[in-house]
Design an enzyme around this catalytic site. Structure first.
Site, PDB file in Angstrom:
ATOM      1  N   ARG A  81       0.843  -1.186   0.000  1.00  0.00           N
ATOM      2  CA  ARG A  81       0.000   0.000   0.000  1.00  0.00           C
ATOM      3  C   ARG A  81       0.885   1.244   0.000  1.00  0.00           C
ATOM      4  NH1 ARG A  81      -2.249  -2.286   4.559  1.00  0.00           N
ATOM      5  NH2 ARG A  81      -1.486  -0.493   5.747  1.00  0.00           N
ATOM      6  N   TYR A 220      -0.933  -3.240  -7.591  1.00  0.00           N
ATOM      7  CA  TYR A 220      -0.806  -4.057  -6.377  1.00  0.00           C
ATOM      8  C   TYR A 220      -2.045  -3.992  -5.499  1.00  0.00           C
ATOM      9  CZ  TYR A 220       0.079  -5.248  -1.589  1.00  0.00           C
ATOM     10  OH  TYR A 220      -0.052  -5.788  -0.342  1.00  0.00           O
ATOM     11  N   LYS A 229      -9.550  -2.257   0.676  1.00  0.00           N
ATOM     12  CA  LYS A 229      -9.450  -1.198   1.684  1.00  0.00           C
ATOM     13  C   LYS A 229     -10.139   0.092   1.226  1.00  0.00           C
ATOM     14  CE  LYS A 229      -6.488  -3.754   4.108  1.00  0.00           C
ATOM     15  NZ  LYS A 229      -6.857  -4.528   5.288  1.00  0.00           N
ATOM     16  N   HIS A 249     -11.828  -2.439  10.338  1.00  0.00           N
ATOM     17  CA  HIS A 249     -10.696  -3.292   9.967  1.00  0.00           C
ATOM     18  C   HIS A 249     -10.615  -4.437  10.985  1.00  0.00           C
ATOM     19  CE1 HIS A 249      -6.062  -3.457   9.141  1.00  0.00           C
ATOM     20  NE2 HIS A 249      -6.732  -4.301   8.381  1.00  0.00           N
ATOM     21  N   SER A 271      -2.467  -4.501  10.009  1.00  0.00           N
ATOM     22  CA  SER A 271      -2.088  -5.532   9.046  1.00  0.00           C
ATOM     23  C   SER A 271      -0.833  -6.261   9.503  1.00  0.00           C
ATOM     24  CB  SER A 271      -1.854  -4.904   7.673  1.00  0.00           C
ATOM     25  OG  SER A 271      -3.046  -4.369   7.163  1.00  0.00           O
ATOM     26  N   CYS A 273      -0.481  -8.405  11.867  1.00  0.00           N
ATOM     27  CA  CYS A 273      -0.348  -8.556  13.322  1.00  0.00           C
ATOM     28  C   CYS A 273      -1.194  -9.710  13.857  1.00  0.00           C
ATOM     29  CB  CYS A 273      -0.721  -7.261  14.025  1.00  0.00           C
ATOM     30  SG  CYS A 273       0.530  -5.967  13.894  1.00  0.00           S
ATOM     31  N   ASP A 296     -10.513  -9.982   7.847  1.00  0.00           N
ATOM     32  CA  ASP A 296      -9.898  -8.672   7.658  1.00  0.00           C
ATOM     33  C   ASP A 296     -10.842  -7.497   7.868  1.00  0.00           C
ATOM     34  OD1 ASP A 296      -7.611  -7.064   6.997  1.00  0.00           O
ATOM     35  OD2 ASP A 296      -8.476  -6.724   5.028  1.00  0.00           O
ATOM     36  N   ARG A 388       1.892 -12.095  -0.919  1.00  0.00           N
ATOM     37  CA  ARG A 388       0.475 -12.308  -0.630  1.00  0.00           C
ATOM     38  C   ARG A 388      -0.080 -13.560  -1.300  1.00  0.00           C
ATOM     39  NH1 ARG A 388      -2.322  -8.586   2.897  1.00  0.00           N
ATOM     40  NH2 ARG A 388      -0.829  -6.907   3.260  1.00  0.00           N
TER      41      ARG A 388
END
Length: 606
Positions: A81, A220, A229, A249, A271, A273, A296, A388
């Site tokens: 991002r 991406y 997002k 989130h 993200s 975590c 997510d 990913r």
């Protein structure tokens, strides 16, 4: 999939006039060679996958080891991002707030229109109608994305509900969000394409008042998969504030006790975590089970019964690969058995995928994420740290059978967490909703590779929404407090907790075993909900008495557990000062209820 070569769109079964006008307008600006209206079919996905193989964008993996799976390698400048190039273009800059980059809508659109002029020459414009949430859910919202990236279209197939039923619902009067994306790499006649087209200049711009998202230059993930997002959080959070719900989130799970009673929880972590690990937990306490509802993003609204309910607006996983293994997350590994797109992972000699953390030793003969032979002596990782996987949610073995229920599930608890080496105890329960909002507002986490920035640096990330709240964070906190008032009016308020799985010892090793042992902490939360356990009232909140956490069989000593639950006043005071300095950046928009919580925290520590 309907192919239209500069032809009228009326050949489609359902053609909402406003969507047709939207596509026609952008066709004139972007000047694609072709326009394709997507329908989400298996045949469409297969044709696009064949096209990407021909273009060199993806390579097939060994069909016996990883059936119908592929690897993509992005440009090294297009791997995460780009928060520095992400904008909230509200009419009033005050509405964007200090945590968002702001440019006036007219100015941003002028800049982007110059970049977008002819940006799809030599390419195909794909029109992708999608639903966020079960299409018949009152909590669902619709959108249409245009893009010139087949990689994006196939990823959307896996991530959201791509279907022409969306067009039918729009034609019947449903609102929808306009999503415009281009990689910004036009092709001249005879010009050879590259495997991963993108542009050195990147913009991800959100227009809350007109419900538009314009993305330029990146192919991406979250930069280009606009339902992810950009829609599901940044734009949806602004929509939710207007309409009286919440876009968060958060993972979403169901936990069932040995007695057969089920509970539903949402958890907000930054993200990388541990959200996916939590969402797919295999609990290490006998008789407990965890079912996955989402990993997510959760959308939450107060139902007719006055209780907070949640749905997962997505239909797939876009997970961080490094660190995922059969020991850390066996459910995720089993989910990736096939029909998966991997991005920026390493590839083994026999055509399977590999990344750091999958096994203790790297296999020999790896091809790294740049497509080159991996040199173990180089000091470089074989897979990118933000590599990913993209896979449909229905491949998840722990998926709840009713994950797609349009009514969602009733939420019993909300959990906040971050990656902290010290300072924050293993688990803290909020005293009430307002204190819980304060805990969410002061969350901080050590930076990971999922976004730009220096890995390991501590940054404040309130509600794990710092990069994703589509309006002023102070107003966002006020919205949380207002939701609490509405829930209290009905007497149905979920409990709020804060966790920290990541405390380290003096040698830098994690103290808490984590993963499946996290059920031990969740069990205590449920016992608190049921009124079965007391708690220790500390300066930071309510913590377990060490003897009330079931660590029988866990690789941790009672002494180490006591340390994890201890509040160290000097560290807590320094953290509170840093949190207050951060919250002061919201000025007059910081709710008075949060200021009262800060004062109370100071008093308790003193």
């Amino acid at each position: 999939m309907t192919l239209l070569m500069n032809a009228p769109t009326t050949t489609l079964t359902v053609t909402p006039e406003d969507v047709v006008a939207f596509v026609d307008q952008w066709q004139q600006t972007l000047q694609p060679d072709n326009v394709v209206w997507c329908d989400g079919s298996t045949r469409e996905r297969h044709e696009l996958i064949q096209l990407m193989q021909d273009q060199g964008t993806i390579e097939p993996l060994n069909a016996e080891l990883r059936p119908y799976s592929f690897v993509a390698r992005s440009e090294p400048t297009d791997v995460a991002r780009v928060e520095s190039r992400t904008f909230v273009c509200s009419v009033d800059p005050e509405d964007a707030g200090p945590t968002n980059n702001w440019v006036a809508p007219d100015e941003m659109k002028k800049t982007l229109l110059e970049l977008q002029d002819g940006a799809m020459r030599g390419r195909t414009l794909y029109v992708v109608p999608f639903s966020m949430g079960p299409i018949d859910s009152p909590m669902a919202r619709y959108g249409v994305q245009i893009t010139d990236s087949p990689y994006v279209v196939v990823s959307l197939h896996l991530m959201v509900r791509v279907t022409n039923q969306v067009l039918a619902n729009i034609a019947a009067g449903s609102d929808w969000v306009k999503c415009v994306h281009t990689v910004g790499a036009p092709l001249d006649d005879g010009q050879e394409d590259v495997a991963w087209p993108c542009h050195e200049t990147k913009y991800i711009s959100h227009f809350p008042e007109t419900r538009e998202i314009w993305s330029f230059g990146s192919a991406y993930g979250g930069n280009a998969l606009l339902p992810k997002k950009a829609f599901a959080l940044r734009l949806a959070s602004a929509m939710a504030r207007e309409e009286g719900w919440m876009a968060e989130h958060m993972l979403l799970v169901r936990l069932t006790s040995p007695e057969g009673k089920s509970y539903h929880m949402v958890a907000a972590f930054p993200s990388a975590c541990g959200k996916t690990n939590f969402a797919m937990m295999q609990p290490l306490l006998e008789g407990w089970s965890v079912e996955t509802l989402g990993d997510d993003i959760a959308w939450l609204a107060i139902g007719d019964d006055g209780r907070l309910r949640a749905i997962n607006p997505e239909a797939g996983f876009f997970g961080v690969a490094p660190g995922t293994s059969h020991s850390t997350n066996p459910v995720a590994m089993d989910t990736l058995w096939g029909h998966t797109i991997f991005t920026n992972v390493a590839v083994t000699e026999d055509g399977d995928v590999w990344w750091e953390g999958m096994t203790k030793q790297a296999p020999e003969g790896l091809t790294n994420w740049r497509g080159q032979p991996h040199d173990p002596q180089s000091g470089q990782t074989a897979a990118h740290p933000n590599a990913r996987f993209t896979v449909a949610v229905d491949q998840c073995p722990s998926l709840a059978s009713d994950w797609d229920d349009p009514d969602g599930v009733v939420i019993d608890a909300i959990i906040f967490g971050g990656r902290r080496s010290d300072t924050v105890p293993l688990v803290v329960e909020a005293r009430d909703w307002d204190h819980g909002v304060y805990l969410g507002a002061t969350i901080a986490s050590e930076q990971t590779a999922a976004a730009e920035g220096t890995v390991g640096v501590l940054r404040r990330d309130p509600f794990a929404m710092l990069p994703f709240a589509g309006y002023h964070m102070g107003d966002y906190m006020s919205h949380w407090l207002e939701m609490g008032e509405r829930l209290r009016a009905n007497g149905r308020v979920p409990r709020i907790f804060q966790v920290n799985w990541f405390q380290k010892d003096d040698d830098g090793r994690f103290i808490w075993p984590g993963f499946g042992d996290n059920i031990r902490v969740v069990k205590w939360m449920i016992e608190r909900i049921e009124g079965q356990r007391s708690a220790n009232d500390t300066a930071l909140g309510l913590t377990p008495h060490p003897e009330d956490l079931d660590i029988d069989g866990a690789p941790i000593s009672p002494e180490a557990l006591r340390g994890l639950l201890e509040v160290q006043p000097d560290l807590a005071r320094a953290d509170l000062d840093a949190a207050e300095e951060f919250l002061d950046t919201f000025g007059e928009k910081l709710p008075e209820a949060i200021r009262r919580q800060l004062q109370a925290a100071h008093s308790r520590l003193d």
